[in-house]
Design a protein around this motif. Sequence first.
Motif, mmCIF file in Angstrom:
data_model
loop_
_atom_site.group_PDB
_atom_site.id
_atom_site.type_symbol
_atom_site.label_atom_id
_atom_site.label_comp_id
_atom_site.label_asym_id
_atom_site.label_seq_id
_atom_site.Cartn_x
_atom_site.Cartn_y
_atom_site.Cartn_z
ATOM 1 N N GLU A 90 40.178 33.553 49.291
ATOM 2 C CA GLU A 90 39.219 34.859 49.452
ATOM 3 C C GLU A 90 40.305 35.566 50.653
ATOM 4 O O GLU A 90 40.365 35.583 51.351
ATOM 5 C CB GLU A 90 37.405 34.755 49.684
ATOM 6 C CG GLU A 90 36.910 34.154 49.895
ATOM 7 C CD GLU A 90 36.616 34.037 48.285
ATOM 8 O OE1 GLU A 90 36.342 35.046 48.530
ATOM 9 O OE2 GLU A 90 35.695 33.567 48.139
ATOM 10 N N SER A 93 38.854 37.886 53.025
ATOM 11 C CA SER A 93 38.511 38.089 54.296
ATOM 12 C C SER A 93 39.335 37.334 55.101
ATOM 13 O O SER A 93 39.719 36.669 56.546
ATOM 14 C CB SER A 93 36.890 37.012 53.309
ATOM 15 O OG SER A 93 37.646 35.712 53.230
ATOM 16 N N SER A 300 37.814 47.885 40.005
ATOM 17 C CA SER A 300 36.666 48.165 41.422
ATOM 18 C C SER A 300 36.432 49.874 41.793
ATOM 19 O O SER A 300 35.558 49.450 42.524
ATOM 20 C CB SER A 300 36.865 46.919 42.788
ATOM 21 O OG SER A 300 37.488 45.588 41.114
ATOM 22 N N LYS A 304 32.234 51.161 42.406
ATOM 23 C CA LYS A 304 32.325 51.370 43.999
ATOM 24 C C LYS A 304 32.143 53.162 43.783
ATOM 25 O O LYS A 304 31.022 53.569 44.749
ATOM 26 C CB LYS A 304 33.399 51.907 45.175
ATOM 27 C CG LYS A 304 33.516 50.080 44.821
ATOM 28 C CD LYS A 304 34.671 49.484 45.917
ATOM 29 C CE LYS A 304 34.902 48.377 46.375
ATOM 30 N NZ LYS A 304 36.449 48.213 47.211
ATOM 31 N N PHE A 342 30.185 41.695 44.010
ATOM 32 C CA PHE A 342 31.517 41.583 44.364
ATOM 33 C C PHE A 342 32.510 40.698 43.534
ATOM 34 O O PHE A 342 31.893 39.507 43.153
ATOM 35 C CB PHE A 342 31.328 42.609 46.006
ATOM 36 C CG PHE A 342 30.661 43.349 46.506
ATOM 37 C CD1 PHE A 342 31.629 44.292 46.518
ATOM 38 C CD2 PHE A 342 29.954 43.483 46.110
ATOM 39 C CE1 PHE A 342 30.837 45.882 47.316
ATOM 40 C CE2 PHE A 342 28.775 44.720 47.342
ATOM 41 C CZ PHE A 342 29.803 45.800 47.818
ATOM 42 N N ASP A 344 34.935 39.894 45.604
ATOM 43 C CA ASP A 344 35.490 38.575 46.991
ATOM 44 C C ASP A 344 33.588 38.172 47.961
ATOM 45 O O ASP A 344 33.475 38.860 47.896
ATOM 46 C CB ASP A 344 36.262 39.717 48.398
ATOM 47 C CG ASP A 344 36.008 38.684 49.179
ATOM 48 O OD1 ASP A 344 35.726 38.723 50.110
ATOM 49 O OD2 ASP A 344 37.855 38.682 49.372
ATOM 50 N N THR A 345 34.017 37.548 47.190
ATOM 51 C CA THR A 345 32.366 36.319 47.438
ATOM 52 C C THR A 345 32.268 36.548 49.199
ATOM 53 O O THR A 345 30.923 36.248 49.437
ATOM 54 C CB THR A 345 32.166 35.133 47.108
ATOM 55 O OG1 THR A 345 33.502 34.032 47.142
ATOM 56 C CG2 THR A 345 32.343 35.701 45.480
ATOM 57 N N SER A 347 33.734 37.758 51.988
ATOM 58 C CA SER A 347 32.722 39.236 52.502
ATOM 59 C C SER A 347 31.667 40.507 52.149
ATOM 60 O O SER A 347 31.296 40.739 52.974
ATOM 61 C CB SER A 347 34.223 39.900 52.813
ATOM 62 O OG SER A 347 34.276 40.591 51.065
ATOM 63 N N SER A 348 30.952 39.494 51.233
ATOM 64 C CA SER A 348 29.715 40.161 50.692
ATOM 65 C C SER A 348 28.392 39.653 51.432
ATOM 66 O O SER A 348 26.778 40.020 50.796
ATOM 67 C CB SER A 348 29.992 40.661 49.136
ATOM 68 O OG SER A 348 30.865 40.259 48.545
ATOM 69 N N SER A 358 19.858 36.376 53.234
ATOM 70 C CA SER A 358 20.262 37.409 52.612
ATOM 71 C C SER A 358 19.630 37.446 51.726
ATOM 72 O O SER A 358 19.115 38.673 51.080
ATOM 73 C CB SER A 358 21.743 36.383 52.461
ATOM 74 O OG SER A 358 22.333 36.308 53.248
ATOM 75 N N GLN A 405 29.272 33.080 44.465
ATOM 76 C CA GLN A 405 29.174 34.166 43.359
ATOM 77 C C GLN A 405 28.352 34.149 42.277
ATOM 78 O O GLN A 405 27.666 34.887 42.045
ATOM 79 C CB GLN A 405 30.639 34.197 42.584
ATOM 80 C CG GLN A 405 30.996 35.147 41.560
ATOM 81 C CD GLN A 405 32.603 34.343 40.745
ATOM 82 O OE1 GLN A 405 33.115 33.965 41.405
ATOM 83 N NE2 GLN A 405 32.857 36.077 41.220
ATOM 84 N N MET A 408 25.631 36.052 44.516
ATOM 85 C CA MET A 408 25.833 36.927 44.588
ATOM 86 C C MET A 408 24.324 37.114 43.441
ATOM 87 O O MET A 408 24.591 38.267 43.457
ATOM 88 C CB MET A 408 26.823 37.414 44.493
ATOM 89 C CG MET A 408 27.704 37.693 46.097
ATOM 90 S SD MET A 408 29.367 37.353 45.730
ATOM 91 C CE MET A 408 29.700 39.145 45.186
#
Length: 512
Positions: A90, A93, A300, A304, A342, A344-345, A347-348, A358, A405, A408
Amino acid sequence: MLKCHDLSFSIGSQRLLKDVSFELAAGETLAIVGESGAGKTLLSKLMMGFAPTDGVQDGEVLFEHQELTALTDKQWRTLRGSAIGRVAQEPLSALNPVKRAEWILSRAIQLHQPAHKRSPSQLRQRIDELLLQVGLRPEHRKRFPHQLSGGQRQRLLIAIAIANSPRLLIADEPSTALDEQTQQQILRLLKRLQQELNIAMILISHDLQLVRDIADQVVVLKRGEIVEQGRTEQIFTAPAQDYTRMLLARPSFQRPEPVVSAPLLRVSHLTVKHIIDGIHFELALGENLGVIGESGAGKSTLAKALLRLIPATGSIEFDGMDWQRLSRQELRAQRGKMQFVFQDTTSSFNPRLTIFQSLKDAYLAQHQGQTHHVEPHLRQAMQDVGLDETLLARYPHELSGGQRQRVMIARALIVSPKLLILDEPTTALDQVNRRHIIALLQRLQAERHFSLIVISHDQGLLATLCHQYLVLSQGRQLAGKAHSVRHDMPHHDDVADANWHETPISRQVIES
């Protein structure tokens, strides 16, 4: 150089690794492959002295005849980053978010080479050399991690790992977030550096096909156990186990049928200063758009901007609303209709919350007052993405990258969105779980009738899911509009070896 003998690791009654053994000579490459949750990343952490404190480790790991499991923290700090380098899975992170690339690289060099005094100009020259080696430009040293694309951050991690010419390099999914062309560049770079410096390398990957041209030997892991190991050519030409053959198999899916429905999203002249410029397309309800482009193309950033996570100009009409003009309160009330998975898993997720907490927070954000029957919905959400409900009690760092992932995706779908934006949803997944996620998205979309925007380097994924596509290059939209996918477009097998800008998808846009 490296010998692992009967290495096992358990947390409580759960055995995560069982009797793992292999040997690696100097200058050789060992690929460790397996599906998500097989224990690949855990194995790499044990070889770096990052064993979870609540676990029990058995067996031995010898590096240049030195027993690693007996090292003190002080001895590990001397060894890590100098003799043994590691590329983490990652990138966001793993990098200090408040330090520029130049500071991060200079610290990595000076920390492990205190006796080698460099002047500021010599240090800057070394940093520029490292950046160029991994495909970045010297001006990137002035950027913070959040100002780099996912692929650029990953290349920065590789530069840090090779900064002190280690004798062993452990690369955990080193090309996951990169487009196919850059993937090959990074792998060729690693192979060249290995040959020049006689580095031993452990390459961890969920993609068995990816390691064929770089690995000398392969270890196949399944649920913490080795099911097959041997020389690379033998594994590919005559695999002995059904599990290995399954990892080698190419997926096959039908292409999506055309969608005729009301417009859901209209985008016109969408611009983010210095990054993307003048993007425009339309998307109907139930229709899917694929976004493709090289690393740093602005994919990306586009996502956003659509979600209003960053400032942008232009027009976004979503579900009959002027999305750009919604107040903060109005936007918060409508957030559930447009969800984002996202890239990046790590930091999400909030690292202090369990997966249960969560998912619960996401569910209650759109289902206020329904606190009495939350748990069945969360369990069903985990089952929908192919995860065991016992993982609800774990923290994000206790899951593999592929498992995070999928969580998420579950978190995004639990609020029943009309539009789901997926940023590289299958990059951390092996072929088995990749097929599962594709089938899952197809089934859920048919049942719930939502639209997808899929950002990916995986052309098989785009050809399978998407009705139209958008090609970005250096922040600009090629050919000026989104195009429908032709029904005679070659499938993933036919374009697997092509660079992104040479594929039938993008070539049709460029020639139009």
